[in-house]
Design an enzyme around this catalytic site. Structure first.
Site, PDB file in Angstrom:
ATOM      1  N   HIS A 157       3.433  -5.346  -5.070  1.00  0.00           N
ATOM      2  CA  HIS A 157       4.417  -4.879  -6.055  1.00  0.00           C
ATOM      3  C   HIS A 157       4.889  -6.043  -6.934  1.00  0.00           C
ATOM      4  CE1 HIS A 157       5.311  -1.918  -2.648  1.00  0.00           C
ATOM      5  NE2 HIS A 157       4.992  -1.112  -3.646  1.00  0.00           N
ATOM      6  N   GLY A 172      -0.822  -0.719 -10.169  1.00  0.00           N
ATOM      7  CA  GLY A 172      -1.758  -1.511  -9.376  1.00  0.00           C
ATOM      8  C   GLY A 172      -3.095  -0.819  -9.225  1.00  0.00           C
ATOM      9  N   VAL A 211      -3.756  -6.789  -4.519  1.00  0.00           N
ATOM     10  CA  VAL A 211      -3.415  -7.978  -3.736  1.00  0.00           C
ATOM     11  C   VAL A 211      -3.735  -7.678  -2.273  1.00  0.00           C
ATOM     12  CG1 VAL A 211      -1.570  -9.551  -3.043  1.00  0.00           C
ATOM     13  CG2 VAL A 211      -1.605  -8.612  -5.356  1.00  0.00           C
TER      14      VAL A 211
HETATM   15  P1  PAJ Z   1       4.095   2.475  -4.498  1.00  0.00           P
HETATM   16  O1  PAJ Z   1       3.121   2.902  -3.466  1.00  0.00           O
HETATM   17  O2  PAJ Z   1       5.388   1.862  -4.074  1.00  0.00           O
HETATM   18  O3  PAJ Z   1       3.366   1.480  -5.463  1.00  0.00           O
HETATM   19  C1  PAJ Z   1       4.008   1.019  -6.626  1.00  0.00           C
HETATM   20  C2  PAJ Z   1       2.994   0.263  -7.461  1.00  0.00           C
HETATM   21  O4  PAJ Z   1       2.531  -0.880  -6.732  1.00  0.00           O
HETATM   22  C3  PAJ Z   1       1.755   1.119  -7.791  1.00  0.00           C
HETATM   23  O5  PAJ Z   1       1.353   0.899  -9.132  1.00  0.00           O
HETATM   24  C4  PAJ Z   1       0.739   0.583  -6.809  1.00  0.00           C
HETATM   25  O6  PAJ Z   1      -0.604   0.747  -7.220  1.00  0.00           O
HETATM   26  C5  PAJ Z   1       1.123  -0.884  -6.751  1.00  0.00           C
HETATM   27  N1  PAJ Z   1       0.593  -1.538  -5.536  1.00  0.00           N
HETATM   28  C6  PAJ Z   1       0.779  -1.150  -4.251  1.00  0.00           C
HETATM   29  N2  PAJ Z   1       0.098  -1.965  -3.422  1.00  0.00           N
HETATM   30  C7  PAJ Z   1      -0.548  -2.878  -4.203  1.00  0.00           C
HETATM   31  C8  PAJ Z   1      -1.429  -3.975  -3.929  1.00  0.00           C
HETATM   32  N3  PAJ Z   1      -1.793  -4.312  -2.682  1.00  0.00           N
HETATM   33  N4  PAJ Z   1      -1.896  -4.683  -4.991  1.00  0.00           N
HETATM   34  C9  PAJ Z   1      -1.541  -4.352  -6.267  1.00  0.00           C
HETATM   35  N5  PAJ Z   1      -0.713  -3.323  -6.568  1.00  0.00           N
HETATM   36  C10 PAJ Z   1      -0.226  -2.599  -5.555  1.00  0.00           C
HETATM   37  O7  PAJ Z   1       2.472   4.135  -6.382  1.00  0.00           O
HETATM   38  C11 PAJ Z   1       3.601   4.508  -6.128  1.00  0.00           C
HETATM   39  O8  PAJ Z   1       4.494   3.742  -5.427  1.00  0.00           O
HETATM   40  C12 PAJ Z   1       4.159   5.842  -6.614  1.00  0.00           C
HETATM   41  O9  PAJ Z   1       3.128   6.787  -6.642  1.00  0.00           O
HETATM   42  C13 PAJ Z   1       4.861   5.765  -7.992  1.00  0.00           C
HETATM   43  C14 PAJ Z   1       3.894   5.354  -9.093  1.00  0.00           C
HETATM   44  C15 PAJ Z   1       6.048   4.798  -7.925  1.00  0.00           C
HETATM   45  C16 PAJ Z   1       5.415   7.181  -8.342  1.00  0.00           C
HETATM   46  O10 PAJ Z   1       6.297   7.630  -7.378  1.00  0.00           O
END
Ligand code: PAJ
Length: 280
Positions: free
Chosen positions: A37, A148, A177
Site C-alpha cells: 500500500h 496495485g 511488492v
Molecule cells: P486493498 O486490498 O486494501 O488494496 C489497496 C490497494 O493496494 C490496491 O490497489 C491493491 O492492488 C494494492 N496492493 C495490495 N497489495 C499490494 C502489493 N503487494 N503490491 C502492490 N500493491 C498492492 O484493493 C482494495 O483494497 C479494494 O478493492 C479497494 C480498491 C480499496 C476498493 O474497496
C-alpha cells in the site's frame, strides 16, 4: 496529516486544496496497511502535491461467506504509517455514511472483464469494488488514482469503468511488492500460520516458473499453464482455485502468449484465499 471521517468534511478538504491550485492523487485501500500500500503512496507523491488515502473495509465487495467480519482493522497503526509515508489527507468513512440505505440500489456491473477468474470465484465482488471506487472518486475527485498490480483484474475493471463512463481520473498502476522470498504482500497474509505461509509460497513460485518458461521461448498458454498447475497440485494442503494466461486488459484467456499478457492465479490455504499474478 489531516484525518477526516465524513463525506462532507472530505469534500471541503479537497475543495480547499483544489482552490489553491493543487493536484490530487488518490490511493484507495481497505487498511491493514503494508509496504505494498505504501509504495502506492510513493507513486502518488511523484505525480501530485496532495495525496489522499481512503481506508474503508467495503462490505459490498465481500461475499456472505467471506472474511468481512474478521478482515484486519488496524486504524491507529494505519494512520501512523500513512502519515510517516507522507499522506496529506486520510479518509476513514463509516459504513453508515457510505451506505445510508444499507445497500445501494444502483451498482456498477464489471461486464465481461469481471466475469472469469476472481469474478467467478467471488460473485458480485467486482460489482462491489467498482461501486465503491466510483463513489470514492465522486467524493475525492482526484486527478489521478493509484492501484496495485497485485490485484490485476481489479485494475482492468477500474480502467474500463473510467474509460466507458468518462471519469476524469488518470489511473496509475504500481508493481507488486513482495516479501524477500517472493510472497506477494497482502493484508490477508496475517491470517497465515508459519506452515501455511510456507505452502502459500508455491503460488509465486509457479508464476515465476511460467515466466521463466516464457523467457526461454515457450509461447503456448496451455504449456505454460501446465507448468504452473503441476507445481500447485503437488502441494498437500494447498487448493488451487484458478491459474490462467490472459490478456491483461480484457481478462480473456489467450492461446498464444505475447509480452504484456498476464498469468493470474489464486489458491486457498486453510481458510485463507490468496491471489497473485505476473506480467510476461
Ligand atoms: P486493498 O486490498 O486494501 O488494496 C489497496 C490497494 O493496494 C490496491 O490497489 C491493491 O492492488 C494494492 N496492493 C495490495 N497489495 C499490494 C502489493 N503487494 N503490491 C502492490 N500493491 C498492492 O484493493 C482494495 O483494497 C479494494 O478493492 C479497494 C480498491 C480499496 C476498493 O474497496
Amino acid at each position: 496529516m489531516q484525518q477526516v471521517e465524513t463525506i462532507s468534511e472530505m469534500r471541503h478538504a479537497v475543495a480547499d486544496a483544489r482552490s489553491k491550485g493543487k493536484g490530487i492523487a488518490f490511493v484507495p485501500t481497505m487498511g491493514a496497511l503494508h509496504e505494498g500500500h505504501l509504495t502506492l503512496v510513493d507513486e502518488a507523491k511523484r505525480v501530485a502535491e496532495v495525496v489522499v488515502m481512503s481506508v474503508f473495509v467495503n462490505p459490498l465487495q465481500f461475499g456472505p461467506t467471506e472474511d468481512f467480519a474478521r478482515y484486519p482493522r488496524t486504524l491507529d497503526q494505519d494512520a501512523k504509517l500513512a502519515e510517516d509515508r507522507g499522506v496529506d489527507l486520510m479518509f476513514t468513512p463509516t459504513q453508515a455514511d457510505m451506505y445510508p440505505e444499507h445497500a445501494p440500489v444502483i451498482l456498477i456491473h464489471p461486464g465481461s472483464i469481471g466475469k472469469e477468474w476472481e469474478g467467478a470465484v467471488r460473485p458480485h465482488h467486482f460489482e462491489g469494488v467498482l461501486t465503491v471506487v466510483a463513489k470514492l472518486f465522486h467524493i475525492v475527485m482526484p486527478d489521478v488514482a493509484v492501484f496495485g498490480q497485485k490485484d490485476l483484474q481489479q485494475v482492468a475493471v477500474v480502467k474500463a469503468m473510467v474509460r466507458d463512463l468518462n471519469f476524469p481520473v488518470g489511473i496509475l498502476v504500481a508493481p507488486t511488492v513482495r516479501d524477500p522470498d517472493g510472497l506477494a504482500m497482502s493484508s490477508r497474509n496475517r491470517y497465515l500460520s508459519p506452515k501455511e505461509r510456507e505452502l502459500s509460497l508455491m503460488l509465486s513460485k509457479a508464476l515465476f516458473a511460467m515466466r521463466d518458461a516464457f523467457v526461454r521461448g515457450e509461447r503456448r498458454a496451455s504449456a505454460l499453464e501446465a507448468i504452473g498447475w503441476r507445481m500447485l497440485e503437488r502441494v498437500v494442503g494447498l487448493t488451487p482455485r484458478y491459474l490462467a494466461v490472459v490478456n491483461a486488459d480484457t481478462f480473456q484467456r489467450v492461446n498464444s502468449v505475447r509480452h504484456g499478457d498476464a498469468a493470474v492465479g489464486a489458491i486457498r490455504v486453510g481458510e485463507t484465499k490468496l491471489i497473485d499474478n505476473i506480467i510476461f
